[in-house]
Design an enzyme around this catalytic site. Structure first.
Site, mmCIF file in Angstrom:
data_model
loop_
_atom_site.group_PDB
_atom_site.id
_atom_site.type_symbol
_atom_site.label_atom_id
_atom_site.label_comp_id
_atom_site.label_asym_id
_atom_site.label_seq_id
_atom_site.Cartn_x
_atom_site.Cartn_y
_atom_site.Cartn_z
ATOM 1 N N ASP A 34 -5.681 2.244 13.644
ATOM 2 C CA ASP A 34 -5.182 3.196 12.706
ATOM 3 C C ASP A 34 -5.876 2.842 11.088
ATOM 4 O O ASP A 34 -5.018 1.985 10.209
ATOM 5 C CB ASP A 34 -3.489 2.908 12.445
ATOM 6 C CG ASP A 34 -2.965 4.059 11.630
ATOM 7 O OD1 ASP A 34 -3.600 5.060 11.068
ATOM 8 O OD2 ASP A 34 -1.789 3.726 11.149
ATOM 9 N N ALA A 72 -11.652 -5.526 10.947
ATOM 10 C CA ALA A 72 -11.402 -4.856 12.382
ATOM 11 C C ALA A 72 -12.795 -4.639 12.955
ATOM 12 O O ALA A 72 -12.636 -5.201 14.386
ATOM 13 C CB ALA A 72 -10.673 -3.514 12.084
ATOM 14 N N CYS A 107 -6.312 9.438 8.709
ATOM 15 C CA CYS A 107 -4.954 9.824 7.872
ATOM 16 C C CYS A 107 -6.106 10.600 6.701
ATOM 17 O O CYS A 107 -5.517 10.873 5.460
ATOM 18 C CB CYS A 107 -4.474 8.920 7.207
ATOM 19 S SG CYS A 107 -5.121 7.478 6.289
ATOM 20 N N ARG A 118 4.756 6.143 17.116
ATOM 21 C CA ARG A 118 5.367 4.814 17.505
ATOM 22 C C ARG A 118 6.171 5.021 18.602
ATOM 23 O O ARG A 118 6.133 4.235 19.576
ATOM 24 C CB ARG A 118 5.751 4.059 16.292
ATOM 25 C CG ARG A 118 4.637 3.516 15.484
ATOM 26 C CD ARG A 118 5.404 2.443 14.500
ATOM 27 N NE ARG A 118 6.208 2.963 13.420
ATOM 28 C CZ ARG A 118 5.260 3.541 12.030
ATOM 29 N NH1 ARG A 118 4.213 3.268 12.126
ATOM 30 N NH2 ARG A 118 5.908 3.825 11.345
ATOM 31 N N GLN A 175 1.055 -1.111 0.044
ATOM 32 C CA GLN A 175 -0.033 0.045 -0.070
ATOM 33 C C GLN A 175 0.875 1.323 -0.180
ATOM 34 O O GLN A 175 2.092 1.225 0.501
ATOM 35 C CB GLN A 175 -0.954 0.160 1.277
ATOM 36 C CG GLN A 175 -1.628 -1.054 1.430
ATOM 37 C CD GLN A 175 -2.656 -1.429 2.776
ATOM 38 O OE1 GLN A 175 -2.495 -0.209 3.271
ATOM 39 N NE2 GLN A 175 -3.129 -2.284 2.996
ATOM 40 N N TYR A 232 4.285 3.033 6.222
ATOM 41 C CA TYR A 232 3.796 4.481 6.852
ATOM 42 C C TYR A 232 4.819 4.854 7.741
ATOM 43 O O TYR A 232 4.598 5.060 8.810
ATOM 44 C CB TYR A 232 2.442 4.160 7.492
ATOM 45 C CG TYR A 232 1.171 3.516 6.408
ATOM 46 C CD1 TYR A 232 0.354 4.641 5.889
ATOM 47 C CD2 TYR A 232 0.952 2.275 6.138
ATOM 48 C CE1 TYR A 232 -0.479 4.195 5.116
ATOM 49 C CE2 TYR A 232 0.052 1.870 5.061
ATOM 50 C CZ TYR A 232 -0.720 2.835 4.772
ATOM 51 O OH TYR A 232 -1.645 2.452 3.740
ATOM 52 N N ASP A 254 -5.453 -7.524 10.689
ATOM 53 C CA ASP A 254 -5.624 -6.858 9.383
ATOM 54 C C ASP A 254 -6.179 -7.656 8.299
ATOM 55 O O ASP A 254 -6.321 -8.974 8.509
ATOM 56 C CB ASP A 254 -4.054 -6.429 9.001
ATOM 57 C CG ASP A 254 -4.025 -5.281 7.668
ATOM 58 O OD1 ASP A 254 -4.060 -4.193 8.231
ATOM 59 O OD2 ASP A 254 -4.345 -5.573 6.638
#
Length: 398
Positions: free
Chosen positions: A301, A281, A342, A214, A202, A207, A252
């Site tokens: 996220d 999720a 985002c 983090r 992706q 990212y 995921d």
């Protein structure tokens, strides 16, 4: 040179004077001359005073992406080469990137580095680039040559954004454009090793915008049970486990991303404390709530849900609200929710209000400990609120 004249509106002109890098189509009074898409045009106010120049597009909602504001500035090959050079040296001088412990980061950040519609990520000795404006695509040889000259990468690969490129009227393929590329691209972030394939992942493969978030979270998770939703290649998961989390669950929908996440956990020596599961999720959270399972720290996220302004209300109501409500229900009392958006079209106040509504519906008492964005390798002009796309909220949950 052709020119774009703005409407006699204080708001339109003031935004450009303040440094906003976009001229919206509705701000244009008329176009003098016959510029082709991707050409450089002057931008004038209604009194024909020069405001700057930029890339023109007749197809996009962004009629002009600003390049320069000084009348004497020459826009030639050297202009673009110098902009790349400044971006590289800005990260070296102000951010210490690359360092002994971090060799993956955002190398060029579009408008923030004076190159609208062009981003480049450094993944060790591989650079992944993306063009989202026709003006920059027409000048790709200049910026690619500059990156090659300055950094001598093993390879440069291009990652298309098909939707934005279609709006701009061009296409590109996902392929190496310089050097010989063999996957994976290997790099480090804060001493942790990652290996990704930008041609099959992706965005540009990783990212990097969440790096500083983090690092902060790593200080808060020792001995905690952590749930990492939309974990992708496991950067949050592995960071938490390496920082001393008792156990980490990563969720995921991408089998390929989860395979990479497992490899990263094994390489970091934390695979005994990290479990990865392929699931949606929201479905995972609903099942966890029914089983009365909780975690001390929950990370949420998700992908970009609102690409356009018209998508915002639906994204807030049908995506962010139910996801955050479900996430809040599985946070242990006194725990932490790290929830992110985002979507640049979603303003911070809209996102925070939605998280607040989710807390009310979940019957949880919360308080914001921190509202953070992308790291310093993602710079933005001060007047460019749309460029501050990432919202990362650290939320205490009672």
């Amino acid at each position: 040179m052709a020119s774009v004249v703005l409407r006699a509106s204080k708001g339109h002109v003031l935004a450009i004077w303040a440094g906003h890098p976009w001229v919206y189509a509705q701000a244009v009074l008329h176009v003098d001359g016959r510029p082709a898409d991707g050409d450089i045009v002057d931008v004038l106010d209604e009194h024909n005073q020069l405001l700057g120049c930029g890339f023109y597009s007749s197809r996009s909602a962004l009629a002009v992406r600003m390049l320069a504001r000084r009348p004497a500035e020459t826009i030639d090959d050297a202009f673009f080469h110098d902009a790349v050079s400044r971006a590289v040296h800005r990260r070296q001088r102000l951010m210490g990137l690359p360092s002994d412990h971090t060799t993956g980061y955002r190398l060029v950040h579009a408008e923030g580095d004076g190159l609208p519609g062009f981003v480049a990520d450094r993944l060790g000795d591989v650079i992944a680039v993306q063009f989202t404006s026709l003006g920059m695509k027409r000048r790709e040889h200049i910026v690619l040559d500059a990156l090659g000259e300055l950094l001598r990468p093993r390879a440069i690969v291009e990652i298309p954004d098909e939707e934005l490129q279609r709006l701009e009227g061009f296409e590109s393929n996902r392929l190496p454009v310089r050097g010989k590329y063999e996957p994976p691209a290997c790099f480090e972030e804060s001493g942790l090793a990652y290996a990704v394939d930008p041609l099959s992942g992706q965005k540009t493969g990783f990212y990097f915008d969440q790096r500083e978030n983090r690092r902060l979270l790593a200080r808060l998770v020792r001995g905690q049970r952590v749930l990492d939703l939309c974990c992708y290649v496991g950067a949050f998961s592995v960071t938490c486990a390496k920082a001393g989390a008792a156990e980490v669950d990563g969720v995921d929908t991408s089998a390929q991303a989860l395979l990479a996440a497992q490899r990263h956990a094994e390489h970091a020596g934390v695979s005994d404390r990290v479990r990865f599961l392929r699931d949606d999720a929201r479905r995972f959270l609903e099942q966890a709530a029914r089983a009365q399972k909780t975690w001390d720290v929950v990370i949420l996220d998700p992908p970009k849900y609102a690409r356009r302004t018209g998508d915002v209300d639906k994204a807030l109501k049908s995506k962010y609200l139910p996801l955050n409500r479900a996430a809040l229900r599985v946070v242990s009392p006194g725990g932490l929710l790290v929830t992110c958006s985002c979507s640049g079209r979603v303003r911070p106040d809209q996102f925070l209000r939605t998280v607040g509504l989710a807390a009310a519906e979940a019957r949880r008492s919360t308080r914001v400990l921190a509202l953070r964005g992308a790291g310093p390798d993602h710079p933005v002009p001060p007047a460019f609120a749309e460029g501050q796309y990432l919202k990362c909220v650290f939320l205490e949950v009672d």
